[in-house]
Design a protein around this motif. Structure first.
Motif, PDB file in Angstrom:
ATOM      1  N   ASP A  47       0.636  -1.224  -0.115  1.00 46.14           N
ATOM      2  CA  ASP A  47       0.323  -0.048  -0.071  1.00 46.14           C
ATOM      3  C   ASP A  47       0.566   1.127   0.439  1.00 46.14           C
ATOM      4  OD1 ASP A  47      -2.817  -1.072  -0.368  1.00 46.14           O
ATOM      5  OD2 ASP A  47      -2.022  -1.563   1.784  1.00 46.14           O
ATOM      6  N   ALA A  48       1.715   0.967   0.265  1.00 51.06           N
ATOM      7  CA  ALA A  48       2.869   2.492   0.447  1.00 51.06           C
ATOM      8  C   ALA A  48       3.409   2.005  -0.649  1.00 51.06           C
ATOM      9  CB  ALA A  48       4.120   2.041   1.129  1.00 51.06           C
ATOM     10  N   TYR A  49       3.684   1.643  -1.828  1.00 55.24           N
ATOM     11  CA  TYR A  49       4.342   2.092  -3.191  1.00 55.24           C
ATOM     12  C   TYR A  49       3.073   1.843  -3.672  1.00 55.24           C
ATOM     13  CZ  TYR A  49       5.194   0.158  -7.710  1.00 55.24           C
ATOM     14  OH  TYR A  49       5.225  -0.235  -8.964  1.00 55.24           O
ATOM     15  N   CYS A  50       2.343   1.644  -3.696  1.00 54.12           N
ATOM     16  CA  CYS A  50       1.043   2.190  -4.009  1.00 54.12           C
ATOM     17  C   CYS A  50       0.553   3.657  -3.697  1.00 54.12           C
ATOM     18  CB  CYS A  50      -0.544   1.547  -4.201  1.00 54.12           C
ATOM     19  SG  CYS A  50      -0.665  -0.138  -4.668  1.00 54.12           S
ATOM     20  N   ALA A  51       0.902   4.485  -2.926  1.00 55.96           N
ATOM     21  CA  ALA A  51       0.949   6.151  -2.846  1.00 55.96           C
ATOM     22  C   ALA A  51       2.212   5.970  -2.689  1.00 55.96           C
ATOM     23  CB  ALA A  51       0.511   5.656  -1.081  1.00 55.96           C
ATOM     24  N   ARG A  52       3.370   6.249  -2.994  1.00 56.20           N
ATOM     25  CA  ARG A  52       4.150   6.723  -3.667  1.00 56.20           C
ATOM     26  C   ARG A  52       4.383   7.035  -5.087  1.00 56.20           C
ATOM     27  NH1 ARG A  52       7.410   3.038  -1.122  1.00 56.20           N
ATOM     28  NH2 ARG A  52       8.075   1.969  -3.474  1.00 56.20           N
ATOM     29  N   PHE A  53       3.386   5.928  -5.885  1.00 58.81           N
ATOM     30  CA  PHE A  53       4.096   5.589  -6.902  1.00 58.81           C
ATOM     31  C   PHE A  53       2.841   6.919  -7.232  1.00 58.81           C
ATOM     32  CE2 PHE A  53       2.191   2.550 -11.022  1.00 58.81           C
ATOM     33  CZ  PHE A  53       2.238   3.820 -12.103  1.00 58.81           C
ATOM     34  N   LEU A  54       1.547   6.416  -6.916  1.00 58.16           N
ATOM     35  CA  LEU A  54       0.992   7.854  -7.357  1.00 58.16           C
ATOM     36  C   LEU A  54       0.817   9.303  -7.357  1.00 58.16           C
ATOM     37  CD1 LEU A  54      -2.458   6.590  -6.511  1.00 58.16           C
ATOM     38  CD2 LEU A  54      -1.452   6.778  -8.494  1.00 58.16           C
ATOM     39  N   GLU A  55       2.043   9.430  -5.681  1.00 60.10           N
ATOM     40  CA  GLU A  55       3.147  10.917  -5.533  1.00 60.10           C
ATOM     41  C   GLU A  55       4.358  11.396  -6.526  1.00 60.10           C
ATOM     42  OE1 GLU A  55       3.839   9.618  -1.496  1.00 60.10           O
ATOM     43  OE2 GLU A  55       1.174  10.228  -0.898  1.00 60.10           O
ATOM     44  N   GLU A  56       4.546  10.422  -6.642  1.00 60.17           N
ATOM     45  CA  GLU A  56       6.404  10.576  -7.218  1.00 60.17           C
ATOM     46  C   GLU A  56       5.425  10.449  -8.754  1.00 60.17           C
ATOM     47  OE1 GLU A  56       8.528   7.698  -6.262  1.00 60.17           O
ATOM     48  OE2 GLU A  56       9.132   8.374  -4.481  1.00 60.17           O
ATOM     49  N   THR A  57       4.546  10.819  -9.292  1.00 58.47           N
ATOM     50  CA  THR A  57       3.664  10.761 -10.886  1.00 58.47           C
ATOM     51  C   THR A  57       2.607  11.146 -10.768  1.00 58.47           C
ATOM     52  OG1 THR A  57       2.358   8.403 -10.454  1.00 58.47           O
ATOM     53  CG2 THR A  57       4.504   8.589 -11.661  1.00 58.47           C
ATOM     54  N   ASP A  58       2.350  12.847 -11.396  1.00 59.72           N
ATOM     55  CA  ASP A  58       1.190  12.872 -11.229  1.00 59.72           C
ATOM     56  C   ASP A  58       0.000  13.070 -12.418  1.00 59.72           C
ATOM     57  OD1 ASP A  58       1.983  14.941  -9.345  1.00 59.72           O
ATOM     58  OD2 ASP A  58       3.015  16.518 -10.801  1.00 59.72           O
ATOM     59  N   CYS A  59       0.593  11.458 -12.904  1.00 62.65           N
ATOM     60  CA  CYS A  59      -0.564  10.944 -14.181  1.00 62.65           C
ATOM     61  C   CYS A  59      -2.081  11.413 -13.391  1.00 62.65           C
ATOM     62  CB  CYS A  59      -0.321   9.854 -14.008  1.00 62.65           C
ATOM     63  SG  CYS A  59       1.394   9.315 -14.831  1.00 62.65           S
ATOM     64  N   LEU A  60      -2.250  10.416 -11.954  1.00 58.61           N
ATOM     65  CA  LEU A  60      -3.237  11.044 -11.599  1.00 58.61           C
ATOM     66  C   LEU A  60      -4.130  11.635 -11.663  1.00 58.61           C
ATOM     67  CD1 LEU A  60      -5.677   7.729 -11.125  1.00 58.61           C
ATOM     68  CD2 LEU A  60      -5.718   8.479  -9.305  1.00 58.61           C
ATOM     69  N   ALA A  61      -3.928  12.934 -10.990  1.00 60.50           N
ATOM     70  CA  ALA A  61      -3.747  14.028 -10.959  1.00 60.50           C
ATOM     71  C   ALA A  61      -3.975  15.143 -12.274  1.00 60.50           C
ATOM     72  CB  ALA A  61      -3.101  15.379  -9.385  1.00 60.50           C
ATOM     73  N   HIS A  62      -3.552  14.515 -12.939  1.00 65.69           N
ATOM     74  CA  HIS A  62      -3.574  14.801 -14.797  1.00 65.69           C
ATOM     75  C   HIS A  62      -4.911  15.010 -15.109  1.00 65.69           C
ATOM     76  CE1 HIS A  62      -2.133  17.487 -18.060  1.00 65.69           C
ATOM     77  NE2 HIS A  62      -2.943  15.571 -19.022  1.00 65.69           N
ATOM     78  N   ALA A  63      -5.201  12.835 -15.151  1.00 66.44           N
ATOM     79  CA  ALA A  63      -6.511  12.588 -15.079  1.00 66.44           C
ATOM     80  C   ALA A  63      -7.496  13.128 -14.601  1.00 66.44           C
ATOM     81  CB  ALA A  63      -6.028  11.506 -14.993  1.00 66.44           C
ATOM     82  N   ALA A  64      -7.304  13.696 -13.562  1.00 59.40           N
ATOM     83  CA  ALA A  64      -8.306  14.665 -12.724  1.00 59.40           C
ATOM     84  C   ALA A  64      -8.576  15.824 -13.450  1.00 59.40           C
ATOM     85  CB  ALA A  64      -7.943  14.352 -11.220  1.00 59.40           C
ATOM     86  N   GLN A  65      -8.262  15.968 -13.785  1.00 58.71           N
ATOM     87  CA  GLN A  65      -8.172  17.950 -14.265  1.00 58.71           C
ATOM     88  C   GLN A  65      -8.621  17.489 -16.184  1.00 58.71           C
ATOM     89  OE1 GLN A  65      -4.571  20.021 -14.014  1.00 58.71           O
ATOM     90  NE2 GLN A  65      -4.008  19.763 -12.076  1.00 58.71           N
ATOM     91  N   VAL A  66      -8.251  16.959 -16.851  1.00 63.66           N
ATOM     92  CA  VAL A  66      -8.949  16.907 -18.044  1.00 63.66           C
ATOM     93  C   VAL A  66     -10.038  15.584 -18.803  1.00 63.66           C
ATOM     94  CG1 VAL A  66      -6.077  17.420 -18.554  1.00 63.66           C
ATOM     95  CG2 VAL A  66      -6.585  15.319 -19.088  1.00 63.66           C
ATOM     96  N   VAL A  67      -9.240  14.420 -17.721  1.00 66.68           N
ATOM     97  CA  VAL A  67     -10.614  13.773 -18.232  1.00 66.68           C
ATOM     98  C   VAL A  67     -11.638  13.304 -16.879  1.00 66.68           C
ATOM     99  CG1 VAL A  67      -9.947  12.359 -20.411  1.00 66.68           C
ATOM    100  CG2 VAL A  67      -8.700  12.065 -17.727  1.00 66.68           C
ATOM    101  N   PRO A  68     -11.260  14.544 -15.856  1.00 65.54           N
ATOM    102  CA  PRO A  68     -12.571  13.889 -14.199  1.00 65.54           C
ATOM    103  C   PRO A  68     -13.865  12.994 -14.441  1.00 65.54           C
ATOM    104  CG  PRO A  68     -13.149  15.962 -15.902  1.00 65.54           C
ATOM    105  CD  PRO A  68     -12.265  15.690 -16.696  1.00 65.54           C
ATOM    106  N   ASP A  69     -14.686  12.463 -16.171  1.00 66.87           N
ATOM    107  CA  ASP A  69     -15.324  11.331 -16.192  1.00 66.87           C
ATOM    108  C   ASP A  69     -14.574  10.375 -15.547  1.00 66.87           C
ATOM    109  OD1 ASP A  69     -13.958  12.214 -18.677  1.00 66.87           O
ATOM    110  OD2 ASP A  69     -15.383  10.572 -19.169  1.00 66.87           O
ATOM    111  N   LEU A  70     -13.607   9.872 -16.691  1.00 67.91           N
ATOM    112  CA  LEU A  70     -12.637   9.191 -16.237  1.00 67.91           C
ATOM    113  C   LEU A  70     -12.126   8.651 -14.759  1.00 67.91           C
ATOM    114  CD1 LEU A  70     -11.703   8.908 -20.043  1.00 67.91           C
ATOM    115  CD2 LEU A  70     -13.282   7.864 -19.377  1.00 67.91           C
ATOM    116  N   HIS A  71     -11.667   9.673 -13.875  1.00 69.49           N
ATOM    117  CA  HIS A  71     -11.568   9.449 -12.897  1.00 69.49           C
ATOM    118  C   HIS A  71     -12.176   9.289 -11.893  1.00 69.49           C
ATOM    119  CE1 HIS A  71     -10.189  11.218  -8.771  1.00 69.49           C
ATOM    120  NE2 HIS A  71      -8.711  10.817  -9.214  1.00 69.49           N
ATOM    121  N   THR A  72     -13.652  10.229 -12.121  1.00 67.40           N
ATOM    122  CA  THR A  72     -14.971   9.519 -11.663  1.00 67.40           C
ATOM    123  C   THR A  72     -15.699   8.102 -11.300  1.00 67.40           C
ATOM    124  OG1 THR A  72     -15.684  11.796 -11.773  1.00 67.40           O
ATOM    125  CG2 THR A  72     -17.359   9.690 -11.230  1.00 67.40           C
TER     126      THR A  72
END
Length: 352
Positions: A47-72
């Motif tokens: 779980d720490a690995y998953c959290a670090r993966f998301l924190e050290e990349t902004d891919c998911l945050a970028h997806a939330a901005q440009v394709v919020p429907d898919l993030h939802t």
């Protein structure tokens, strides 16, 4: 037979239907993925690995901005499946994990063709993925007020791998790991689904050209009247302008956005040699590709180098094969596993 999961409505409803219908399968997929990741990386706290993966990349945050429907939709999959969001999110960054971990093992590969026929075009490919994903194959039937109906090959818990939409657009993909990546770009799964929500080939190409891509990927956009081939990376999208048929594996044929370190690593792992070998084989057999039956026969050849087996391909295997007919009545057929391992299965659209 591959399970067909209906996911209709607004984004949250689609995600909940996916997560709730496949709760057990998603739990099994995540468990096998965790085991494979622990083995490859030596991590102890997943779980720490998953959290670090998301924190050290902004891919998911970028997806939330440009394709919020898919993030939802993604968040609703996690909620419906009863899984931590970070695990589902990291699992959906599959292509991004391949460069994030930079393991020494050879990553998966895919072989793709797009062929003109008397009635339109045929798009077909093998989807080759890590062997731990075997058994998780599903077909998602998606639709809602914000998108045309989509028939997508997927793995339980993933928002999609490739597919066909009701507007007559089919999309196939090939990973291009030697191209530059960007830790703040749009992940492949999100780019693919964003393009599949387009109502024309031109709109899909525009969506991909306008995206800031996280990973190197080839997208084959195919309709009844033609195809568009784009090799996308952090440096943009390079069109691969070729006559028919379109043949592609896992090295760039147009893009020059090469990451020298990744290229060296992939060369040492035998990935590049595999890609060139498969493309050469496709070129040698291209004159046989006159229609859907001949294309399907190509992917039914268990002895062809297109069919990957885990024991001989560094832990990667053919996850599924797909044949999409882009005609007046578009259709998609899927077969899970390697050639000869299962029957082809047509996935119909839901009729209004």
């Amino acid at each position: 037979m591959m399970r067909i999961i209906d996911c209709f409505g607004p984004p949250a409803a689609r995600g909940h239907a996916h997560g709730e219908s496949l709760r057990a399968e998603i739990a099994e997929s995540l468990s096998r993925w965790e085991e494979a990741t622990r083995s490859a990386t030596g991590i102890s706290d997943f779980d720490a690995y998953c959290a670090r993966f998301l924190e050290e990349t902004d891919c998911l945050a970028h997806a939330a901005q440009v394709v919020p429907d898919l993030h939802t939709e993604l968040a609703a999959i996690a909620e419906g499946a009863g899984q931590p969001f970070a695990r589902i999110a990291a699992y959906n960054l599959m292509d991004e994990q391949w460069w994030y971990d930079t393991a020494d093992t050879a990553p998966p590969g895919c072989s793709l063709v797009a062929v003109p026929t008397a009635s339109g075009h045929v798009l077909a490919q093998n989807m080759d993925l890590p062997a731990h994903m075997a058994g998780s194959q599903v077909a998602l039937r998606l639709g809602g007020p914000d998108m045309p109906q989509v028939l997508a090959l997927s793995s339980a818990g993933l928002i999609g791998l490739l597919g066909l939409n009701g507007a007559g657009l089919g999309i196939g993909v090939n990973t291009l790991l030697m191209l530059h990546h960007d830790r703040g770009g749009l992940p492949v799964a999100f780019a693919l689904r964003h393009a599949l929500a387009a109502r024309s080939r031109e709109e899909a190409a525009q969506r991909l050209r306008g995206a800031h891509h996280a990973s190197g990927q080839h997208y084959a956009l195919v309709t009844r009247d033609g195809f568009t081939s784009l090799e996308c990376s952090a440096g943009g999208c390079a069109p691969f302008e070729t006559g028919a048929p379109l043949l592609h594996t896992n090295h760039p044929l147009a893009s020059r956005d090469i990451d020298a370190n990744a290229q060296t690593r992939l060369e040492a792992a035998g990935f590049n040699a595999s890609s060139h070998r498969r493309l050469d084989w496709l070129r040698d057999h291209a004159d046989q590709l006159t229609g859907a039956a001949e294309v399907q026969a190509l992917f039914d050849d268990a002895d062809a180098p297109l069919c990957m087996r885990a024991q001989t391909n560094g832990g990667s295997a053919t996850f599924a094969s797909v044949v999409i007919e882009l005609t007046e009545a578009p259709a998609i057929r899927l077969r899970q596993g390697i050639a000869g391992g299962a029957e082809w299965q047509e996935i119909p659209f839901v009729q209004a």
